[in-house]
Design a protein around this motif. Sequence first.
Motif, PDB file in Angstrom:
ATOM      1  N   ALA A   1       0.801  -1.227   0.000  1.00  0.00           N
ATOM      2  CA  ALA A   1       0.000   0.000   0.000  1.00  0.00           C
ATOM      3  C   ALA A   1       0.832   1.273   0.000  1.00  0.00           C
ATOM      4  O   ALA A   1       0.440   2.276  -0.595  1.00  0.00           O
ATOM      5  CB  ALA A   1      -0.932  -0.001   1.205  1.00  0.00           C
ATOM      6  N   GLY A   2       1.975   1.287   0.668  1.00  0.00           N
ATOM      7  CA  GLY A   2       2.730   2.535   0.760  1.00  0.00           C
ATOM      8  C   GLY A   2       4.103   2.302   1.338  1.00  0.00           C
ATOM      9  O   GLY A   2       4.558   1.165   1.473  1.00  0.00           O
ATOM     10  N   GLU A   3       4.789   3.410   1.713  1.00  0.00           N
ATOM     11  CA  GLU A   3       6.160   3.303   2.189  1.00  0.00           C
ATOM     12  C   GLU A   3       6.278   2.452   3.449  1.00  0.00           C
ATOM     13  O   GLU A   3       7.256   1.728   3.634  1.00  0.00           O
ATOM     14  CB  GLU A   3       6.730   4.701   2.441  1.00  0.00           C
ATOM     15  N   ALA A   4       5.300   2.548   4.334  1.00  0.00           N
ATOM     16  CA  ALA A   4       5.359   1.767   5.576  1.00  0.00           C
ATOM     17  C   ALA A   4       5.349   0.269   5.265  1.00  0.00           C
ATOM     18  O   ALA A   4       6.086  -0.512   5.886  1.00  0.00           O
ATOM     19  CB  ALA A   4       4.183   2.128   6.479  1.00  0.00           C
ATOM     20  N   ASP A   5       4.533  -0.141   4.306  1.00  0.00           N
ATOM     21  CA  ASP A   5       4.479  -1.556   3.929  1.00  0.00           C
ATOM     22  C   ASP A   5       5.777  -1.997   3.260  1.00  0.00           C
ATOM     23  O   ASP A   5       6.251  -3.112   3.465  1.00  0.00           O
ATOM     24  CB  ASP A   5       3.302  -1.796   2.975  1.00  0.00           C
ATOM     25  N   VAL A   6       6.339  -1.098   2.431  1.00  0.00           N
ATOM     26  CA  VAL A   6       7.609  -1.415   1.764  1.00  0.00           C
ATOM     27  C   VAL A   6       8.708  -1.598   2.813  1.00  0.00           C
ATOM     28  O   VAL A   6       9.496  -2.553   2.759  1.00  0.00           O
ATOM     29  CB  VAL A   6       7.997  -0.317   0.761  1.00  0.00           C
ATOM     30  N   GLU A   7       8.750  -0.677   3.763  1.00  0.00           N
ATOM     31  CA  GLU A   7       9.766  -0.766   4.823  1.00  0.00           C
ATOM     32  C   GLU A   7       9.607  -2.060   5.615  1.00  0.00           C
ATOM     33  O   GLU A   7      10.594  -2.743   5.906  1.00  0.00           O
ATOM     34  CB  GLU A   7       9.654   0.443   5.753  1.00  0.00           C
ATOM     35  N   ALA A   8       8.377  -2.405   5.953  1.00  0.00           N
ATOM     36  CA  ALA A   8       8.118  -3.637   6.712  1.00  0.00           C
ATOM     37  C   ALA A   8       8.532  -4.865   5.906  1.00  0.00           C
ATOM     38  O   ALA A   8       9.047  -5.848   6.467  1.00  0.00           O
ATOM     39  CB  ALA A   8       6.642  -3.716   7.091  1.00  0.00           C
ATOM     40  N   ASP A   9       8.329  -4.812   4.593  1.00  0.00           N
ATOM     41  CA  ASP A   9       8.665  -5.949   3.742  1.00  0.00           C
ATOM     42  C   ASP A   9      10.179  -6.150   3.657  1.00  0.00           C
ATOM     43  O   ASP A   9      10.681  -7.269   3.720  1.00  0.00           O
ATOM     44  CB  ASP A   9       8.076  -5.758   2.346  1.00  0.00           C
ATOM     45  N   VAL A  10      10.908  -5.034   3.517  1.00  0.00           N
ATOM     46  CA  VAL A  10      12.367  -5.132   3.465  1.00  0.00           C
ATOM     47  C   VAL A  10      12.911  -5.634   4.803  1.00  0.00           C
ATOM     48  O   VAL A  10      13.825  -6.470   4.848  1.00  0.00           O
ATOM     49  CB  VAL A  10      12.992  -3.773   3.095  1.00  0.00           C
ATOM     50  N   ALA A  11      12.339  -5.121   5.898  1.00  0.00           N
ATOM     51  CA  ALA A  11      12.762  -5.591   7.231  1.00  0.00           C
ATOM     52  C   ALA A  11      12.466  -7.086   7.392  1.00  0.00           C
ATOM     53  O   ALA A  11      13.249  -7.829   8.000  1.00  0.00           O
ATOM     54  CB  ALA A  11      12.055  -4.781   8.313  1.00  0.00           C
ATOM     55  N   ARG A  12      11.349  -7.524   6.836  1.00  0.00           N
ATOM     56  CA  ARG A  12      10.994  -8.956   6.910  1.00  0.00           C
ATOM     57  C   ARG A  12      12.025  -9.796   6.166  1.00  0.00           C
ATOM     58  O   ARG A  12      12.466 -10.838   6.656  1.00  0.00           O
ATOM     59  CB  ARG A  12       9.600  -9.161   6.314  1.00  0.00           C
ATOM     60  N   PHE A  13      12.419  -9.349   4.982  1.00  0.00           N
ATOM     61  CA  PHE A  13      13.430 -10.091   4.231  1.00  0.00           C
ATOM     62  C   PHE A  13      14.770 -10.123   4.969  1.00  0.00           C
ATOM     63  O   PHE A  13      15.497 -11.122   4.906  1.00  0.00           O
ATOM     64  CB  PHE A  13      13.608  -9.494   2.837  1.00  0.00           C
ATOM     65  N   ASN A  14      15.085  -9.039   5.670  1.00  0.00           N
ATOM     66  CA  ASN A  14      16.321  -9.021   6.454  1.00  0.00           C
ATOM     67  C   ASN A  14      16.270 -10.096   7.538  1.00  0.00           C
ATOM     68  O   ASN A  14      17.250 -10.825   7.759  1.00  0.00           O
ATOM     69  CB  ASN A  14      16.523  -7.634   7.066  1.00  0.00           C
ATOM     70  N   ARG A  15      15.124 -10.212   8.207  1.00  0.00           N
ATOM     71  CA  ARG A  15      14.980 -11.245   9.241  1.00  0.00           C
ATOM     72  C   ARG A  15      15.055 -12.639   8.619  1.00  0.00           C
ATOM     73  O   ARG A  15      15.688 -13.555   9.174  1.00  0.00           O
ATOM     74  CB  ARG A  15      13.649 -11.072   9.978  1.00  0.00           C
ATOM     75  N   LEU A  16      14.399 -12.822   7.460  1.00  0.00           N
ATOM     76  CA  LEU A  16      14.424 -14.125   6.794  1.00  0.00           C
ATOM     77  C   LEU A  16      15.849 -14.501   6.362  1.00  0.00           C
ATOM     78  O   LEU A  16      16.214 -15.678   6.367  1.00  0.00           O
ATOM     79  CB  LEU A  16      13.499 -14.118   5.572  1.00  0.00           C
TER      80      LEU A  16
END
Length: 350
Positions: A50-65
């Motif tokens: 939806a927006g920058e917040a979702d993009v940021e959360a997605d990148v952070a998720r990939f970092n954890r993965l």
Amino acid sequence: VYETSWKPLQDRLTNDQLELLFWLDIVRTDDAITQRDTYQSQVARMQALAGEADVEADVARFNRLSELLQLILKPSREHDPGVQLRLRRLSAWGTTTVYPMLLHLLERRSLGLSTNPEIAQAMLILESYLVRRVLIGRATANLNRVLLRAVPEIRDDEPADVSLRRYLSTGRKFFATDEQVRSSVKTTAFYYSGRSPQRKLVLTWLEDTYSSKEPVDPAQCTIEHIMPQTLTPTWRAMLRAGFTADENFSEVYESLLHTLGNLTLTGHNASLGNKPFSFKRTAFAKSGLQMNMEIAEAPEWNREAILRRAERLAERAIAYWPGPDPDIEVEAAPELWGLLNQVLAEIPAG
């Protein structure tokens, strides 16, 4: 976001590992996606953000993965001994088809949805599924699709190991029962089941069940046919001694040669060759492997000895590797398919 999430992710993994991570992520939601489709599939998924917040959360998720994928690729980084053992073994098995499930289990732990003992047990179920299939000669049949479809079966309302065991126990997934293991080890050409490193691992792990003080290094061992592939008159006489008048020597010999009961591990394969059993027996008695010391206790090596050893190894396998859920009736393969699988198992690799 680049400094705190993306750059650590990029520094942690190689380019190939990055591609693997993005495929493992997307294939958990759609098992039909191939690794070639990773880019287009991730683009389609990310366009729905939806927006920058979702993009940021997605990148952070990939970092954890990426941290979790690193545990799969380098099990020595895992702190829990039980989980580390299972990761080491599944890594040694040498198939990436287990990675989506391993990543999913480790992510559940990181989110507090599963405990260390629970995911270690789920990984043991996964290992058992792979090993038992090799023991019955069904090493690769539909394996990729079965394991990819296992991920969404892990539900939040029950332990992960329970969900995984139930899923693998239903339908025609060839999770071998105890009885199937007992009967198959006597007839299946184990020497040609699965890949060579996997066969060696099964024998190595069976040796581990003896609680041997001397750890087995598969790299230093090869698989040895106790009754050799080239028979001498001495071997022929020993094998023929227990035959009935109407039995065909070649048929009996071929039915026993490549079965689990006639195979072991040794670092002295070249020196043993087709030497008489009396020679091999002396060598096995001096071996550091409990499996071989047990062979040395047999007075001779014939059909009865081979079948008896197959039975003993089957019981060890059954005791160590849990089978399918006993409350779920396993769907049997049609008779002709079973016959076809036996025929294919007899054809030498290549």
